[in-house]
Design a protein around this motif. Structure first.
Motif, PDB file in Angstrom:
ATOM      1  N   SER A  93      52.465  30.327  -8.772  1.00 45.46           N
ATOM      2  CA  SER A  93      51.952  31.287  -9.750  1.00 45.46           C
ATOM      3  C   SER A  93      53.010  32.297 -10.180  1.00 45.46           C
ATOM      4  CB  SER A  93      50.741  32.019  -9.173  1.00 45.46           C
ATOM      5  OG  SER A  93      51.075  32.658  -7.948  1.00 45.46           O
ATOM      6  N   ASP A  94      54.063  32.499  -9.366  1.00 47.85           N
ATOM      7  CA  ASP A  94      55.083  33.479  -9.729  1.00 47.85           C
ATOM      8  C   ASP A  94      55.876  33.047 -10.963  1.00 47.85           C
ATOM      9  OD1 ASP A  94      56.152  31.358  -8.244  1.00 47.85           O
ATOM     10  OD2 ASP A  94      57.909  32.550  -7.693  1.00 47.85           O
ATOM     11  N   ARG A  95      55.810  31.770 -11.346  1.00 44.24           N
ATOM     12  CA  ARG A  95      56.526  31.308 -12.535  1.00 44.24           C
ATOM     13  C   ARG A  95      56.032  32.004 -13.799  1.00 44.24           C
ATOM     14  NH1 ARG A  95      57.760  28.853  -7.755  1.00 44.24           N
ATOM     15  NH2 ARG A  95      59.094  26.999  -8.051  1.00 44.24           N
ATOM     16  N   TYR A  96      54.781  32.425 -13.808  1.00 42.85           N
ATOM     17  CA  TYR A  96      54.226  33.023 -15.015  1.00 42.85           C
ATOM     18  C   TYR A  96      54.817  34.393 -15.310  1.00 42.85           C
ATOM     19  CZ  TYR A  96      50.832  29.253 -15.013  1.00 42.85           C
ATOM     20  OH  TYR A  96      50.248  28.006 -15.058  1.00 42.85           O
ATOM     21  N   HIS A 286      56.999  19.508 -13.228  1.00 42.24           N
ATOM     22  CA  HIS A 286      56.159  20.309 -14.114  1.00 42.24           C
ATOM     23  C   HIS A 286      55.731  21.614 -13.433  1.00 42.24           C
ATOM     24  CE1 HIS A 286      53.484  20.801 -17.581  1.00 42.24           C
ATOM     25  NE2 HIS A 286      52.591  21.264 -16.734  1.00 42.24           N
ATOM     26  N   ALA A 287      55.391  21.539 -12.165  1.00 40.93           N
ATOM     27  CA  ALA A 287      54.965  22.738 -11.433  1.00 40.93           C
ATOM     28  C   ALA A 287      56.113  23.730 -11.293  1.00 40.93           C
ATOM     29  CB  ALA A 287      54.427  22.343 -10.064  1.00 40.93           C
ATOM     30  N   ASP A 288      57.298  23.224 -11.028  1.00 39.36           N
ATOM     31  CA  ASP A 288      58.448  24.106 -10.851  1.00 39.36           C
ATOM     32  C   ASP A 288      58.809  24.817 -12.147  1.00 39.36           C
ATOM     33  OD1 ASP A 288      60.658  25.086  -9.154  1.00 39.36           O
ATOM     34  OD2 ASP A 288      61.922  23.949 -10.546  1.00 39.36           O
ATOM     35  N   LYS A 289      58.629  24.143 -13.272  1.00 34.65           N
ATOM     36  CA  LYS A 289      58.998  24.720 -14.569  1.00 34.65           C
ATOM     37  C   LYS A 289      57.899  25.574 -15.162  1.00 34.65           C
ATOM     38  CE  LYS A 289      60.701  23.442 -19.156  1.00 34.65           C
ATOM     39  NZ  LYS A 289      61.101  22.320 -20.049  1.00 34.65           N
ATOM     40  N   HIS A 290      56.643  25.104 -15.079  1.00 34.64           N
ATOM     41  CA  HIS A 290      55.541  25.772 -15.780  1.00 34.64           C
ATOM     42  C   HIS A 290      54.536  26.455 -14.852  1.00 34.64           C
ATOM     43  CE1 HIS A 290      56.834  23.988 -19.568  1.00 34.64           C
ATOM     44  NE2 HIS A 290      56.903  22.808 -18.969  1.00 34.64           N
ATOM     45  N   GLY A 291      54.695  26.304 -13.535  1.00 32.55           N
ATOM     46  CA  GLY A 291      53.742  26.931 -12.626  1.00 32.55           C
ATOM     47  C   GLY A 291      52.390  26.280 -12.629  1.00 32.55           C
ATOM     48  N   CYS A 292      52.341  24.958 -12.819  1.00 25.41           N
ATOM     49  CA  CYS A 292      51.062  24.266 -12.989  1.00 25.41           C
ATOM     50  C   CYS A 292      51.119  22.903 -12.313  1.00 25.41           C
ATOM     51  CB  CYS A 292      50.780  24.110 -14.486  1.00 25.41           C
ATOM     52  SG  CYS A 292      49.559  22.844 -14.896  1.00 25.41           S
ATOM     53  N   TRP A 293      50.213  22.670 -11.355  1.00 24.82           N
ATOM     54  CA  TRP A 293      50.061  21.346 -10.754  1.00 24.82           C
ATOM     55  C   TRP A 293      49.042  20.586 -11.582  1.00 24.82           C
ATOM     56  CZ3 TRP A 293      53.340  19.626  -7.225  1.00 24.82           C
ATOM     57  CH2 TRP A 293      54.040  20.540  -6.430  1.00 24.82           C
ATOM     58  N   TRP A 294      49.544  19.776 -12.509  1.00 23.23           N
ATOM     59  CA  TRP A 294      48.654  19.138 -13.485  1.00 23.23           C
ATOM     60  C   TRP A 294      47.974  17.872 -12.961  1.00 23.23           C
ATOM     61  CZ3 TRP A 294      52.493  17.123 -17.820  1.00 23.23           C
ATOM     62  CH2 TRP A 294      53.391  16.223 -17.247  1.00 23.23           C
TER      63      TRP A 294
END
Length: 335
Positions: A93-96, A286-294
């Motif tokens: 979540s800190d990516r945001y 994707h999670a590392d870049k956008h903060g989202c486990w899709w």
């Protein structure tokens, strides 16, 4: 006039018929072979149904598509190798905090292509009373809220209280909360029953401007005065939470137990295994870049939370999930 032999004589104008039919034209093998060779030459001389230029263009197009497909596959393999080498924590979540200023621009095109704006609007219009939106992000739902509580009719034409009496926006990222506050105050300066808090959705509390419910009037213990939200909204938030199941359980505890609703619009796993394999392979990157486990299974998360499903819909090969939930109250249980 009758002849001596007892037959009618032929009249001068009668047509003479022949007893033998006319002979058929004899088959000539040499002439038949000549006709076949002539027809074959005529066919070869005619142009084909598809012009040569069209055939050439089709060939070049097929070649280009094959090359591009090969490029995409090679790029996909490189991205998979890169993704599998990453050590990404569960809580991203800190990516945001860093993506907040550019978040709207990054997701605008994809949301338009998927018509998520309409899906957001259809969901948010169900919100009523005291509303809490968790994981509010940069306020992409703001334009769809019906501000101001009043008497009206619901979708079935029944008398009901509609509109939002108060709004509370919560997000773990202070930067995103600030963007939501700026958008809301610019669009609705006259609406004052609103609050903005940087807080974990799994620990959010019921605070002003939400009303306290006097449960004594509903047959409850007179000492039981608790505050609830009538509606809780979350869109595209479960993918970034460290404990999505625990968060949903907590939200169920602060939702009005009888008529309250939890509205979710999420993205996650698909109906199809081949698409899930792609999501799984690229999930760390994707999670590392956008903060989202899709690639999370939204259905399993909802089921484990213990909330009651009022409505569920899915789109985009099953990767977009819409839920209307409510707290599950057991018989004889005291809230």
């Amino acid at each position: 006039m009758v002849s001596r032999r007892g037959t009618k004589s032929k009249t001068p104008g009668s047509k003479r018929t022949s007893a033998n039919p006319p002979s058929r034209k004899q088959f000539n093998p040499s002439l038949h072979r000549f006709q076949e060779r002539y027809e074959q030459k005529e066919f070869q001389a005619k142009p084909h149904g598809i012009p040569v230029r069209v055939l050439s263009f089709m060939g070049v197009t097929v070649l280009a598509m094959s090359m591009y497909s090969g490029y995409l596959y090679a790029s996909y393999q490189r991205e998979v190798s890169k993704a599998q080498s990453l050590d990404v924590p569960r809580d991203v979540s800190d990516r945001y905090n860093s993506t907040a200023p550019t978040f709207d621009a990054e997701v605008e095109l994809s949301e338009k292509a998927m018509r998520l704006g309409k899906k957001r609007g259809d969901l948010i219009r169900l919100a009523r009373g005291d509303v809490l939106e968790v994981s509010c992000g940069t306020g992409r739902n703001l334009e769809y809220y019906d501000l101001g509580e009043r008497r009206g009719t619901d979708d079935q034409g029944h008398a009901a209280v509609i509109g939002c009496r108060s709004l509370t926006f919560v997000d773990l990222s202070p930067q995103m909360v600030d963007i939501t506050r700026e958008k809301f105050q610019a669009a609705n300066p006259e609406f004052t029953h609103v609050a903005f808090r940087a807080q974990d959705a799994g620990a959010v509390t019921v605070e002003a401007p939400a009303r306290v419910r006097d449960l004594a009037g509903a047959g409850k213990d007179a000492s039981d005065h608790r505050a609830y939200y009538d509606t809780i909204v979350q869109t595209m938030g479960l993918c970034s939470m460290a404990d999505p199941v625990g968060t949903l359980r907590h939200l169920g505890e602060i939702t009005e137990p009888e008529r309250g609703r939890i509205l979710l619009l999420e993205h996650g796993r698909s109906h199809y295994d081949w698409l899930n394999r792609i999501l799984d392979n690229l999930a760390p990157l994707h999670a590392d870049k956008h903060g989202c486990w899709w690639n999370r299974d939204i259905g399993a998360i909802v089921e484990e939370s213990g909330l009651e499903v009022v409505e569920v819909k899915r789109w985009h090969f099953g990767t977009t999930w819409r839920y209307v939930l409510r707290p599950k109250i057991l018989c004889g249980e005291k809230k």
